[in-house]
Design an enzyme around this catalytic site. Structure first.
Site, PDB file in Angstrom:
ATOM      1  N   ARG A  44       1.016  -1.132  -0.079  1.00  0.00           N
ATOM      2  CA  ARG A  44      -0.037   0.072   0.143  1.00  0.00           C
ATOM      3  C   ARG A  44       1.033   1.203   0.015  1.00  0.00           C
ATOM      4  O   ARG A  44       1.337   1.531   0.995  1.00  0.00           O
ATOM      5  CB  ARG A  44      -1.061   0.038   1.355  1.00  0.00           C
ATOM      6  CG  ARG A  44      -1.657   1.040   1.407  1.00  0.00           C
ATOM      7  CD  ARG A  44      -2.721   1.350   0.482  1.00  0.00           C
ATOM      8  NE  ARG A  44      -4.095   0.411   0.770  1.00  0.00           N
ATOM      9  CZ  ARG A  44      -5.075   0.373  -0.031  1.00  0.00           C
ATOM     10  NH1 ARG A  44      -5.054   1.130  -1.132  1.00  0.00           N
ATOM     11  NH2 ARG A  44      -5.791  -0.606   0.327  1.00  0.00           N
ATOM     12  N   HIS A  96       0.169   3.249 -10.214  1.00  0.00           N
ATOM     13  CA  HIS A  96      -0.593   3.691  -9.213  1.00  0.00           C
ATOM     14  C   HIS A  96       0.129   4.576  -8.215  1.00  0.00           C
ATOM     15  O   HIS A  96       0.308   4.051  -7.175  1.00  0.00           O
ATOM     16  CB  HIS A  96      -1.251   2.302  -8.434  1.00  0.00           C
ATOM     17  CG  HIS A  96      -2.188   2.547  -7.775  1.00  0.00           C
ATOM     18  ND1 HIS A  96      -2.447   3.581  -6.684  1.00  0.00           N
ATOM     19  CD2 HIS A  96      -3.424   1.948  -7.396  1.00  0.00           C
ATOM     20  CE1 HIS A  96      -3.704   3.599  -6.023  1.00  0.00           C
ATOM     21  NE2 HIS A  96      -4.393   2.383  -6.424  1.00  0.00           N
ATOM     22  N   GLU A 123      -2.597   8.736 -10.933  1.00  0.00           N
ATOM     23  CA  GLU A 123      -2.181   7.571 -11.451  1.00  0.00           C
ATOM     24  C   GLU A 123      -2.306   7.509 -13.130  1.00  0.00           C
ATOM     25  O   GLU A 123      -3.644   7.520 -13.563  1.00  0.00           O
ATOM     26  CB  GLU A 123      -2.973   6.412 -10.872  1.00  0.00           C
ATOM     27  CG  GLU A 123      -3.189   6.557  -9.411  1.00  0.00           C
ATOM     28  CD  GLU A 123      -4.321   5.649  -8.788  1.00  0.00           C
ATOM     29  OE1 GLU A 123      -4.538   4.634  -9.533  1.00  0.00           O
ATOM     30  OE2 GLU A 123      -4.863   5.892  -7.800  1.00  0.00           O
TER      31      GLU A 123
END
Length: 321
Positions: free
Chosen positions: A78, A187, A296
């Site tokens: 993450r 991302h 992103e």
């Protein structure tokens, strides 16, 4: 050994040679890091080929990484720059990617480090750069992953560090005897001082899918995007992949980051905001949403169909102001 009265100076001090970038593999062969002689650095995990750190010459971190994320290969990372391939979001039903986990298999697979390349040794210090190459293919996937998406493919991911920029590029090749569809996304989690004091420019007039509002199709009416609540949007900028995007400090009007894209026509803007951040076990601290925003670059509004032997390449370059 004969002692020489007039020893030559050490090779490291040879006139005309510019110090070169240093590349190291550490953490039990799990992480590749590169440092320029001027101090800029980047770190990439072989798990997912995820960039987990990018620092300027003063050691200031430019990417946001959750304090609660796992870096042991047990779960997707993450933060940083995870790679989304071959599907963005939850896989659609009745599609060849339907058995894959959310965001596909690239970010949960172990990649190979293919090597480094640097700028020429006689280059000026300001022009020094280092490129790290990583590879993933159907042949290197574990058996369980191959069963979820049984196509023969190859991925080459390159991370290039310069004094004021970071470029990430992905090349996808179809090595199968049948076509397949893919989506690709970089991302990127940007570290920011305060979510309430930034805006994202370059998206005015762009159509977007508002995933927080039942995937309604909307148009960005204001000159800049500001984040005041949970935000999850897939933009298609009017200028396509040539449209420049920037994350701007509202108080000074100064860009913090400038984003240029190559063959990646979509831009996802995401921030979980307070309630969702608390509900995500791998998101930390709970108020970390204040210091991050995802902008992103990707090709995710539709599918890229690759015929046998075809290749798709997309890239982004993030430049510091």
């Amino acid at each position: 050994m004969v002692e020489r009265r007039n020893k030559p100076s050490a090779l490291a001090s040879t006139p005309g040679l510019v110090p070169q970038p240093q590349v190291n593999i550490s953490h039990g062969n799990q992480r590749v890091s590169a440092v320029l002689p001027t101090g800029e650095s980047v770190e990439v995990m072989l798990y997912g080929a995820t960039v987990v750190s990018w620092k300027d010459s003063d050691g200031n971190e430019k990417l946001w990484l959750s304090e609660a994320t796992k870096l042991d290969g047990s779960k997707p990372i993450r933060g940083g720059i995870p790679l989304v391939f071959p599907v963005f979001g939850p896989p659609p039903a009745n599609h060849p990617t339907s058995k894959l986990p959310q965001h596909g298999l690239a970010r949960t697979s172990r990649w190979e480090f293919l090597g480094k390349s640097t700028s020429e040794s006689e280059a000026a210090e300001a022009d020094l750069s280092v490129k790290l190459d990583f590879g993933l293919s159907a042949a290197t996937l574990d058996e369980a992953a191959r069963a979820l998406w049984p196509y023969t493919f190859g991925l080459i991911y390159s991370v290039t560090l310069t004094r004021d920029s970071l470029t990430t590029s992905l090349v996808v090749t179809n090595d199968d005897n049948k076509p397949f569809d893919v989506q690709v996304l970089l991302h990127t989690y940007f570290r920011i001082p305060d979510i309430n004091k930034i805006q994202i420019t370059g998206l005015e007039g762009a159509e977007y899918i508002d995933k927080v509002d039942n995937r309604k199709i909307k148009t960005q009416e204001t000159p800049a995007v500001t984040i005041t609540s949970e935000t999850d949007r897939v933009y298609t900028p009017k200028g396509g992949a040539d449209a420049p995007i920037a994350i701007v400090d509202q108080s000074s009007g100064r860009p913090l980051y400038k984003l240029s894209r190559d063959n990646l026509g979509d831009v996802v803007v995401w921030n979980p905001w307070a309630e969702k951040a608390v509900s995500m076990p791998d998101f930390g601290p709970d108020d970390g949403y204040r210091n991050m925003v995802c902008v992103e670059a990707g090709a995710v509004r539709g599918w890229q169909t690759l015929e046998p032997g075809d290749a798709f390449e997309g890239a982004q370059t993030i430049t510091l102001a």
